[in-house]
Design a protein around this motif. Structure first.
Motif, PDB file in Angstrom:
ATOM      1  N   VAL A 124       0.852  -1.199   0.000  1.00  0.00           N
ATOM      2  CA  VAL A 124       0.000   0.000   0.000  1.00  0.00           C
ATOM      3  C   VAL A 124       0.884   1.244   0.000  1.00  0.00           C
ATOM      4  CG1 VAL A 124      -1.650   1.371   1.358  1.00  0.00           C
ATOM      5  CG2 VAL A 124      -1.959  -1.093   1.153  1.00  0.00           C
ATOM      6  N   HIS A 128       1.088   3.788  -3.027  1.00  0.00           N
ATOM      7  CA  HIS A 128       0.542   5.118  -2.722  1.00  0.00           C
ATOM      8  C   HIS A 128       1.501   6.215  -3.150  1.00  0.00           C
ATOM      9  CE1 HIS A 128      -0.284   8.689  -0.209  1.00  0.00           C
ATOM     10  NE2 HIS A 128      -1.543   8.364  -0.409  1.00  0.00           N
ATOM     11  N   ASN A 185       2.059   6.331  -6.881  1.00  0.00           N
ATOM     12  CA  ASN A 185       0.862   6.943  -7.462  1.00  0.00           C
ATOM     13  C   ASN A 185       0.928   8.470  -7.368  1.00  0.00           C
ATOM     14  OD1 ASN A 185      -2.008   6.865  -8.381  1.00  0.00           O
ATOM     15  ND2 ASN A 185      -2.285   7.859  -6.414  1.00  0.00           N
ATOM     16  N   MET A 220       0.951  10.713 -10.578  1.00  0.00           N
ATOM     17  CA  MET A 220      -0.214  11.599 -10.764  1.00  0.00           C
ATOM     18  C   MET A 220       0.233  13.052 -10.899  1.00  0.00           C
ATOM     19  SD  MET A 220      -3.609  10.800 -10.289  1.00  0.00           S
ATOM     20  CE  MET A 220      -4.560   9.348 -10.177  1.00  0.00           C
ATOM     21  N   TYR A 242      -1.657  -2.517  -7.198  1.00  0.00           N
ATOM     22  CA  TYR A 242      -2.429  -2.173  -5.994  1.00  0.00           C
ATOM     23  C   TYR A 242      -3.749  -2.946  -5.954  1.00  0.00           C
ATOM     24  CZ  TYR A 242      -5.476   0.541  -2.916  1.00  0.00           C
ATOM     25  OH  TYR A 242      -6.355   0.910  -1.936  1.00  0.00           O
ATOM     26  N   HIS A 282      -7.259  -6.705   1.636  1.00  0.00           N
ATOM     27  CA  HIS A 282      -7.237  -5.280   2.014  1.00  0.00           C
ATOM     28  C   HIS A 282      -8.524  -4.578   1.586  1.00  0.00           C
ATOM     29  CE1 HIS A 282      -5.794  -1.239   2.653  1.00  0.00           C
ATOM     30  NE2 HIS A 282      -5.816  -0.952   1.369  1.00  0.00           N
ATOM     31  N   TYR A 338     -10.216   2.713   8.928  1.00  0.00           N
ATOM     32  CA  TYR A 338     -10.787   3.847   8.207  1.00  0.00           C
ATOM     33  C   TYR A 338     -12.235   4.029   8.634  1.00  0.00           C
ATOM     34  CZ  TYR A 338      -6.812   3.524   4.970  1.00  0.00           C
ATOM     35  OH  TYR A 338      -5.557   3.511   4.421  1.00  0.00           O
ATOM     36  N   VAL A 366     -12.175   7.903  -5.060  1.00  0.00           N
ATOM     37  CA  VAL A 366     -11.029   8.341  -5.861  1.00  0.00           C
ATOM     38  C   VAL A 366     -10.553   7.198  -6.769  1.00  0.00           C
ATOM     39  CG1 VAL A 366      -9.014   7.865  -4.358  1.00  0.00           C
ATOM     40  CG2 VAL A 366      -9.026   9.872  -5.806  1.00  0.00           C
ATOM     41  N   PHE A 378     -10.213  15.874  -4.327  1.00  0.00           N
ATOM     42  CA  PHE A 378      -9.919  14.829  -3.338  1.00  0.00           C
ATOM     43  C   PHE A 378      -8.570  15.113  -2.668  1.00  0.00           C
ATOM     44  CE2 PHE A 378      -7.180  11.187  -2.543  1.00  0.00           C
ATOM     45  CZ  PHE A 378      -7.899  10.460  -1.609  1.00  0.00           C
ATOM     46  N   VAL A 379      -7.550  15.434  -3.481  1.00  0.00           N
ATOM     47  CA  VAL A 379      -6.200  15.639  -2.937  1.00  0.00           C
ATOM     48  C   VAL A 379      -6.197  16.799  -1.938  1.00  0.00           C
ATOM     49  CG1 VAL A 379      -3.789  16.200  -3.475  1.00  0.00           C
ATOM     50  CG2 VAL A 379      -5.045  14.642  -4.956  1.00  0.00           C
ATOM     51  N   VAL A 433      -5.212  16.065   1.859  1.00  0.00           N
ATOM     52  CA  VAL A 433      -4.030  16.670   2.487  1.00  0.00           C
ATOM     53  C   VAL A 433      -4.460  17.481   3.728  1.00  0.00           C
ATOM     54  CG1 VAL A 433      -2.135  18.320   2.144  1.00  0.00           C
ATOM     55  CG2 VAL A 433      -2.642  16.630   0.375  1.00  0.00           C
ATOM     56  N   THR A 438      -0.786  10.311  10.840  1.00  0.00           N
ATOM     57  CA  THR A 438      -1.139   9.366   9.765  1.00  0.00           C
ATOM     58  C   THR A 438      -0.066   9.372   8.670  1.00  0.00           C
ATOM     59  OG1 THR A 438      -2.457  11.041   8.612  1.00  0.00           O
ATOM     60  CG2 THR A 438      -3.647   9.568  10.084  1.00  0.00           C
ATOM     61  N   MET A 489       1.964   6.249   6.976  1.00  0.00           N
ATOM     62  CA  MET A 489       1.953   5.960   5.541  1.00  0.00           C
ATOM     63  C   MET A 489       3.383   5.872   5.000  1.00  0.00           C
ATOM     64  SD  MET A 489       0.294   5.000   3.089  1.00  0.00           S
ATOM     65  CE  MET A 489      -1.354   5.082   2.489  1.00  0.00           C
TER      66      MET A 489
HETATM   67  C1  HEM Z   1      -2.987  11.828  -6.281  1.00  0.00           C
HETATM   68  C2  HEM Z   1      -2.862  11.985  -4.989  1.00  0.00           C
HETATM   69  C3  HEM Z   1      -3.315  10.989  -3.950  1.00  0.00           C
HETATM   70  C4  HEM Z   1      -4.166   9.930  -4.048  1.00  0.00           C
HETATM   71  C5  HEM Z   1      -4.956   9.464  -5.274  1.00  0.00           C
HETATM   72  C6  HEM Z   1      -4.223   9.305  -2.734  1.00  0.00           C
HETATM   73  C7  HEM Z   1      -5.000   8.214  -2.427  1.00  0.00           C
HETATM   74  C8  HEM Z   1      -5.025   7.575  -1.202  1.00  0.00           C
HETATM   75  C9  HEM Z   1      -5.744   6.354  -0.929  1.00  0.00           C
HETATM   76  C10 HEM Z   1      -6.611   5.586  -1.948  1.00  0.00           C
HETATM   77  C11 HEM Z   1      -5.487   6.017   0.365  1.00  0.00           C
HETATM   78  C12 HEM Z   1      -5.980   4.752   1.068  1.00  0.00           C
HETATM   79  C13 HEM Z   1      -4.916   3.688   0.794  1.00  0.00           C
HETATM   80  C14 HEM Z   1      -5.319   2.311   1.187  1.00  0.00           C
HETATM   81  O1  HEM Z   1      -5.450   2.025   2.390  1.00  0.00           O
HETATM   82  O2  HEM Z   1      -5.466   1.451   0.295  1.00  0.00           O
HETATM   83  C15 HEM Z   1      -4.626   7.044   0.919  1.00  0.00           C
HETATM   84  C16 HEM Z   1      -4.176   7.084   2.224  1.00  0.00           C
HETATM   85  C17 HEM Z   1      -3.343   8.069   2.726  1.00  0.00           C
HETATM   86  N1  HEM Z   1      -2.769   9.102   2.011  1.00  0.00           N
HETATM   87 FE1  HEM Z   1      -3.081   9.539   0.076  1.00  0.00          FE
HETATM   88  N2  HEM Z   1      -3.415  10.003  -1.878  1.00  0.00           N
HETATM   89  C18 HEM Z   1      -2.831  11.031  -2.583  1.00  0.00           C
HETATM   90  C19 HEM Z   1      -1.957  11.970  -2.110  1.00  0.00           C
HETATM   91  C20 HEM Z   1      -1.507  12.060  -0.808  1.00  0.00           C
HETATM   92  C21 HEM Z   1      -0.633  13.081  -0.280  1.00  0.00           C
HETATM   93  C22 HEM Z   1      -0.091  14.282  -1.068  1.00  0.00           C
HETATM   94  C23 HEM Z   1      -0.426  12.778   1.041  1.00  0.00           C
HETATM   95  C24 HEM Z   1       0.395  13.504   2.093  1.00  0.00           C
HETATM   96  C25 HEM Z   1       0.615  14.750   2.180  1.00  0.00           C
HETATM   97  C26 HEM Z   1      -1.166  11.569   1.333  1.00  0.00           C
HETATM   98  C27 HEM Z   1      -1.205  10.941   2.540  1.00  0.00           C
HETATM   99  C28 HEM Z   1      -1.958   9.831   2.864  1.00  0.00           C
HETATM  100  C29 HEM Z   1      -2.032   9.255   4.193  1.00  0.00           C
HETATM  101  C30 HEM Z   1      -1.300   9.776   5.422  1.00  0.00           C
HETATM  102  C31 HEM Z   1      -2.915   8.166   4.120  1.00  0.00           C
HETATM  103  C32 HEM Z   1      -3.379   7.279   5.274  1.00  0.00           C
HETATM  104  C33 HEM Z   1      -4.551   7.924   5.971  1.00  0.00           C
HETATM  105  C34 HEM Z   1      -4.939   7.219   7.272  1.00  0.00           C
HETATM  106  O3  HEM Z   1      -4.282   6.279   7.690  1.00  0.00           O
HETATM  107  O4  HEM Z   1      -5.928   7.650   7.877  1.00  0.00           O
HETATM  108  N3  HEM Z   1      -1.813  11.158   0.197  1.00  0.00           N
HETATM  109  N4  HEM Z   1      -4.355   7.971  -0.060  1.00  0.00           N
END
Ligand code: HEM
Length: 202
Positions: free
Chosen positions: A14, A18, A21, A25, A77, A86, A118, A129, A176-177, A181, A190, A194
């Motif tokens: 993951v 992530h 991606n 992106m 993924y 997952h 979650y 998303v 979404f982003v 964020v 978090t 990650m």
């Molecule tokens: C195109 C941009 C992004 C997409 C499409 C995206 C998508 C996702 C998805 C689908 C998850 C869930 C993953 C899973 O458990 O399978 C996730 C989790 C997460 N993402 Fe992103 N993300 C993006 C950008 C970012 C950025 C820029 C950050 C940080 C600044 C970030 C930080 C995180 C964190 C910390 C989690 C875990 C949240 C939690 O545990 O509550 N992501 N993201």
């Protein structure tokens, strides 16, 4: 249950997919904006400072190269999420009652974040998303190969409509982003999970 509690908040596949991606992106957004600028759908252009490729041909080169990387990463993924459970255990189930409960908790400032679990709003956003990503890929394929994939163009109701769908799916992911964020800024721990895997809360 014990094994479940001892595993990290985010498993390695993951985390890798992530961040790959995000990098992919970012390049796709920037090169896509350069391509958009060559033939804008609306009365505005993206500033050159946020575009990639330098000119239309260069931007298309970047866009197509990154598209393959995104597709490969997304496939890894999805296959891993299906095989490991997952998708079934972490992103599902999602019910309207759970969503309504978590929306009410959010508005009364009582929604708690538990590492490794979650809430329904997160599930909806992550599944949403993923759906938008699929729409983006399908509309992109229709614009890229409109002759060979004429049936896909027809599904979107024509080439021009497919371009609008592609643009609005991109905008949806952009929105979404921004929200995503902001959520990370509210619960910064978090981010570390990650990056490193983190420790699951029971
Ligand atoms: C195109 C941009 C992004 C997409 C499409 C995206 C998508 C996702 C998805 C689908 C998850 C869930 C993953 C899973 O458990 O399978 C996730 C989790 C997460 N993402 Fe992103 N993300 C993006 C950008 C970012 C950025 C820029 C950050 C940080 C600044 C970030 C930080 C995180 C964190 C910390 C989690 C875990 C949240 C939690 O545990 O509550 N992501 N993201």
């Amino acid at each position: 249950m014990k094994a479940c509690a001892s595993r990290p908040v985010h498993r390695l596949p993951v985390r890798i997919t992530h961040w790959v991606n995000l990098a992919t992106m970012t390049g796709l957004f920037m090169s896509g904006w350069e391509i958009y600028n060559a033939s804008p759908l609306f009365d505005f252009r993206f500033p050159a400072s946020v575009t990639l490729g330098g000119w239309l041909g260069g931007a298309i080169g970047w866009h197509l190269a990154l598209m393959w990387l995104l597709a490969l990463n997304a496939l890894c993924y999805l296959l891993w999420s299906l095989a490991s459970g997952h998708l079934r255990h972490d992103l599902l189930p999602l019910s309207l009652s759970a969503l309504w409960r978590d929306i009410r908790l959010t508005f009364t400032l009582r929604l708690r974040h538990r590492h490794g679990h979650y809430n329904a709003i997160q599930k909806l956003m992550y599944l949403g998303v993923l759906g938008l990503g699929l729409l983006l890929v399908c509309s992109g394929l229709a614009i890229w190969k409109p002759v060979q994939l004429y049936w896909l163009v027809a599904v979107f109701g024509g080439f021009d409509t497919a371009r609008y769908v592609h643009f609005f799916a991109m905008s949806g992911i952009g929105l979404f982003v921004i929200i995503h964020v902001l959520m990370v800024i509210i619960v910064p721990s978090t981010l570390w999970a990650m990056l490193s895997g983190g420790k699951r809360e029971g």
